[in-house]
Motif scaffolding. Sequence first.
Motif, PDB file in Angstrom:
ATOM      1  N   ARG A   1       0.807  -1.281  -0.003  1.00  0.00           N
ATOM      2  CA  ARG A   1       0.177   0.149  -0.035  1.00  0.00           C
ATOM      3  C   ARG A   1       1.076   1.202  -0.002  1.00  0.00           C
ATOM      4  NH1 ARG A   1      -3.510  -3.025   3.756  1.00  0.00           N
ATOM      5  NH2 ARG A   1      -2.286  -1.852   5.240  1.00  0.00           N
ATOM      6  N   TRP A   2       1.997   1.317   0.716  1.00  0.00           N
ATOM      7  CA  TRP A   2       2.839   2.385   0.801  1.00  0.00           C
ATOM      8  C   TRP A   2       3.246   2.676  -0.550  1.00  0.00           C
ATOM      9  CZ3 TRP A   2       3.303   6.401   3.687  1.00  0.00           C
ATOM     10  CH2 TRP A   2       2.514   6.299   4.934  1.00  0.00           C
ATOM     11  N   LEU A   3       3.682   1.399  -1.079  1.00  0.00           N
ATOM     12  CA  LEU A   3       4.362   1.466  -2.562  1.00  0.00           C
ATOM     13  C   LEU A   3       3.511   2.367  -3.553  1.00  0.00           C
ATOM     14  CD1 LEU A   3       6.727   0.961  -4.350  1.00  0.00           C
ATOM     15  CD2 LEU A   3       5.702  -1.159  -5.000  1.00  0.00           C
ATOM     16  N   ILE A   4       2.134   1.799  -3.505  1.00  0.00           N
ATOM     17  CA  ILE A   4       1.263   2.337  -4.371  1.00  0.00           C
ATOM     18  C   ILE A   4       1.215   3.863  -4.196  1.00  0.00           C
ATOM     19  CG2 ILE A   4      -1.087   2.190  -5.081  1.00  0.00           C
ATOM     20  CD1 ILE A   4      -1.159  -0.744  -4.483  1.00  0.00           C
ATOM     21  N   PHE A   5       1.059   4.240  -2.894  1.00  0.00           N
ATOM     22  CA  PHE A   5       0.762   5.765  -2.447  1.00  0.00           C
ATOM     23  C   PHE A   5       1.949   6.467  -2.864  1.00  0.00           C
ATOM     24  CE2 PHE A   5       1.865   8.947   0.433  1.00  0.00           C
ATOM     25  CZ  PHE A   5       0.728   9.669   0.597  1.00  0.00           C
ATOM     26  N   TRP A   6       3.233   6.164  -2.845  1.00  0.00           N
ATOM     27  CA  TRP A   6       4.245   6.964  -3.198  1.00  0.00           C
ATOM     28  C   TRP A   6       4.405   6.871  -4.948  1.00  0.00           C
ATOM     29  CZ3 TRP A   6       6.260  10.374  -0.681  1.00  0.00           C
ATOM     30  CH2 TRP A   6       6.384  10.100   0.884  1.00  0.00           C
ATOM     31  N   LEU A   7       3.950   5.790  -5.397  1.00  0.00           N
ATOM     32  CA  LEU A   7       3.850   5.809  -6.722  1.00  0.00           C
ATOM     33  C   LEU A   7       3.001   6.905  -7.496  1.00  0.00           C
ATOM     34  CD1 LEU A   7       4.336   2.033  -7.820  1.00  0.00           C
ATOM     35  CD2 LEU A   7       5.913   3.718  -8.035  1.00  0.00           C
ATOM     36  N   VAL A   8       1.715   6.947  -6.781  1.00  0.00           N
ATOM     37  CA  VAL A   8       0.526   7.930  -7.045  1.00  0.00           C
ATOM     38  C   VAL A   8       1.112   9.185  -6.927  1.00  0.00           C
ATOM     39  CG1 VAL A   8      -1.587   8.652  -6.525  1.00  0.00           C
ATOM     40  CG2 VAL A   8      -1.259   6.351  -6.610  1.00  0.00           C
ATOM     41  N   CYS A   9       2.019   9.606  -5.596  1.00  0.00           N
ATOM     42  CA  CYS A   9       2.576  10.817  -5.313  1.00  0.00           C
ATOM     43  C   CYS A   9       3.406  11.257  -6.412  1.00  0.00           C
ATOM     44  CB  CYS A   9       2.878  11.031  -3.904  1.00  0.00           C
ATOM     45  SG  CYS A   9       1.829  10.835  -2.702  1.00  0.00           S
ATOM     46  N   MET A  10       4.296  10.390  -6.986  1.00  0.00           N
ATOM     47  CA  MET A  10       5.348  10.760  -7.716  1.00  0.00           C
ATOM     48  C   MET A  10       4.641  10.951  -9.148  1.00  0.00           C
ATOM     49  SD  MET A  10       8.199  10.749  -6.248  1.00  0.00           S
ATOM     50  CE  MET A  10       9.288  10.928  -7.579  1.00  0.00           C
ATOM     51  N   ALA A  11       3.787  10.308  -9.498  1.00  0.00           N
ATOM     52  CA  ALA A  11       3.022  10.541 -10.584  1.00  0.00           C
ATOM     53  C   ALA A  11       2.448  11.839 -10.650  1.00  0.00           C
ATOM     54  CB  ALA A  11       1.927   9.293 -11.071  1.00  0.00           C
ATOM     55  N   GLY A  12       1.852  12.115  -9.456  1.00  0.00           N
ATOM     56  CA  GLY A  12       1.198  13.412  -9.576  1.00  0.00           C
ATOM     57  C   GLY A  12       2.150  14.542  -9.334  1.00  0.00           C
ATOM     58  N   LEU A  13       3.076  14.626  -8.731  1.00  0.00           N
ATOM     59  CA  LEU A  13       4.353  15.382  -8.862  1.00  0.00           C
ATOM     60  C   LEU A  13       4.808  15.636 -10.310  1.00  0.00           C
ATOM     61  CD1 LEU A  13       6.122  17.355  -7.410  1.00  0.00           C
ATOM     62  CD2 LEU A  13       7.821  15.377  -7.131  1.00  0.00           C
ATOM     63  N   ILE A  14       5.010  14.761 -10.963  1.00  0.00           N
ATOM     64  CA  ILE A  14       5.423  14.895 -12.262  1.00  0.00           C
ATOM     65  C   ILE A  14       4.450  15.672 -13.282  1.00  0.00           C
ATOM     66  CG2 ILE A  14       6.146  13.344 -14.540  1.00  0.00           C
ATOM     67  CD1 ILE A  14       7.149  11.368 -12.625  1.00  0.00           C
ATOM     68  N   PHE A  15       3.224  15.008 -12.887  1.00  0.00           N
ATOM     69  CA  PHE A  15       1.983  15.883 -13.796  1.00  0.00           C
ATOM     70  C   PHE A  15       1.979  17.271 -13.391  1.00  0.00           C
ATOM     71  CE2 PHE A  15       0.194  11.477 -14.637  1.00  0.00           C
ATOM     72  CZ  PHE A  15       0.191  11.598 -16.153  1.00  0.00           C
ATOM     73  N   GLY A  16       2.237  17.458 -12.214  1.00  0.00           N
ATOM     74  CA  GLY A  16       2.093  18.729 -11.622  1.00  0.00           C
ATOM     75  C   GLY A  16       3.126  19.766 -12.388  1.00  0.00           C
ATOM     76  N   VAL A  17       4.392  19.251 -12.134  1.00  0.00           N
ATOM     77  CA  VAL A  17       5.569  19.909 -12.659  1.00  0.00           C
ATOM     78  C   VAL A  17       5.533  20.326 -14.441  1.00  0.00           C
ATOM     79  CG1 VAL A  17       7.934  19.977 -13.515  1.00  0.00           C
ATOM     80  CG2 VAL A  17       7.170  19.065 -11.242  1.00  0.00           C
ATOM     81  N   VAL A  18       4.715  18.943 -15.055  1.00  0.00           N
ATOM     82  CA  VAL A  18       4.512  19.503 -16.371  1.00  0.00           C
ATOM     83  C   VAL A  18       3.683  20.381 -16.644  1.00  0.00           C
ATOM     84  CG1 VAL A  18       3.831  18.070 -18.680  1.00  0.00           C
ATOM     85  CG2 VAL A  18       5.385  16.884 -17.152  1.00  0.00           C
ATOM     86  N   GLY A  19       2.642  20.445 -15.879  1.00  0.00           N
ATOM     87  CA  GLY A  19       1.421  21.213 -16.115  1.00  0.00           C
ATOM     88  C   GLY A  19       1.894  22.858 -15.860  1.00  0.00           C
ATOM     89  N   PHE A  20       2.688  22.901 -14.650  1.00  0.00           N
ATOM     90  CA  PHE A  20       3.048  24.193 -14.322  1.00  0.00           C
ATOM     91  C   PHE A  20       3.976  24.752 -15.403  1.00  0.00           C
ATOM     92  CE2 PHE A  20       6.680  26.763 -12.660  1.00  0.00           C
ATOM     93  CZ  PHE A  20       5.977  27.751 -12.130  1.00  0.00           C
ATOM     94  N   ILE A  21       4.907  23.909 -16.053  1.00  0.00           N
ATOM     95  CA  ILE A  21       5.576  24.590 -17.069  1.00  0.00           C
ATOM     96  C   ILE A  21       4.956  24.887 -18.425  1.00  0.00           C
ATOM     97  CG2 ILE A  21       7.460  23.724 -18.927  1.00  0.00           C
ATOM     98  CD1 ILE A  21       8.661  22.114 -16.534  1.00  0.00           C
TER      99      ILE A  21
END
Length: 365
Positions: free
Chosen positions: A46-66
């Motif tokens: 569960r923690w692995l899935i949580f961190w993967l989702v967070c990393m994906a959100g961070l990546i999408f956030g950075v791409v969206g900001f740029i």
Amino acid sequence: MKNPFSRNNKYSDDSGKNKKLKDKHKFKVIGGILGDKDPRTRKALRWLIFWLVCMAGLIFGVVGFIHGKSNMNFEIQNNTTPIGTKEEFSKSKANVTIKDVWTDKNRDLLVVKLGYDNASRRKLPIDGENYNLTVLTNNNKKLNLQGSYGILGTEGDGYLFLKGDIKKQAYQIVISNQVQLATGSDVGAEQAESERELDEESMDKALSEASFEESDSKGHILSKFTNKKGEPRFDNIDFRVNGYSDSTKVYKGSFLKEDGSIDYGKVVGKTSISAAIDKADKKVEKRQSEVELYERSVKNFESSVKKNKKDKEAKKNLEKSKKSLEDAKDNLETAEKAREKWENLDYDKSDFGNMQEELKFQTLK
């Protein structure tokens, strides 16, 4: 003697059971088909899935900001500075307001109206020739543009004219007040002219060091031009204007005469006088409504008095209504004369005083 290969042989039977047992263990998955059922393992998963989702959100956030930042920079660099923006001359602190941007149907002329308030009229010159005009570009390609700047009368707006091949792009305009630079101290005319030339040279150098990437949300790029004390080096404003922006008003005719020169009367007529006439029309309509109202009131009270000559209140109201009707008619006449005055106004180039008719071009690095 029994046959060792007989089906009834106990050794043969035991061998078959062992084979079945081996086959059973051969296909067994440790922890079950769905994986390890240990609570610790599931918690880690569960923690692995949580961190993967967070990393994906961070990546999408950075791409969206740029992407959003890129779109915002594109809008800033390709659109007119918002109408109503107050532009402050950096040294004199005098404010002018971007009131309107106009062009005609053929995009032969681009007009920017700058509004002066009473304070700015005391701090800034009233002749356009005392301002320098510069268009900043990001390439060495020469623009097919002519520019001029003048102020209508002594209490009117400033008019910036860009004539030529108006492209579907934003032009970065710099208007610099030269009077402040030349008369900062009590010096002779010759020395003042020398200082003006030095200031113009230093400003040209400073402009060459500017960059479109440093624009703020309103299209300004010159805020960094300060001396060692943090004081402004030049008395200027800068803004962007695009003949194809949504905020640009388009006249369905042409602002140019048959010979290609600017029809100043038509420019002022369409950009300023038309609005004044519309306002005068509304005032005339209002005054006309007031006249009609008091005419009905007079007629009503006259009828009341005719029916009952002893009705003192009706007589009193009749006199008041007649007086109000006369005042309303006077107001209507005044409004009609004001409208007529606006309709008969005509302007030419001389009404703009001594204009600045030299437009400089500066390529940014």
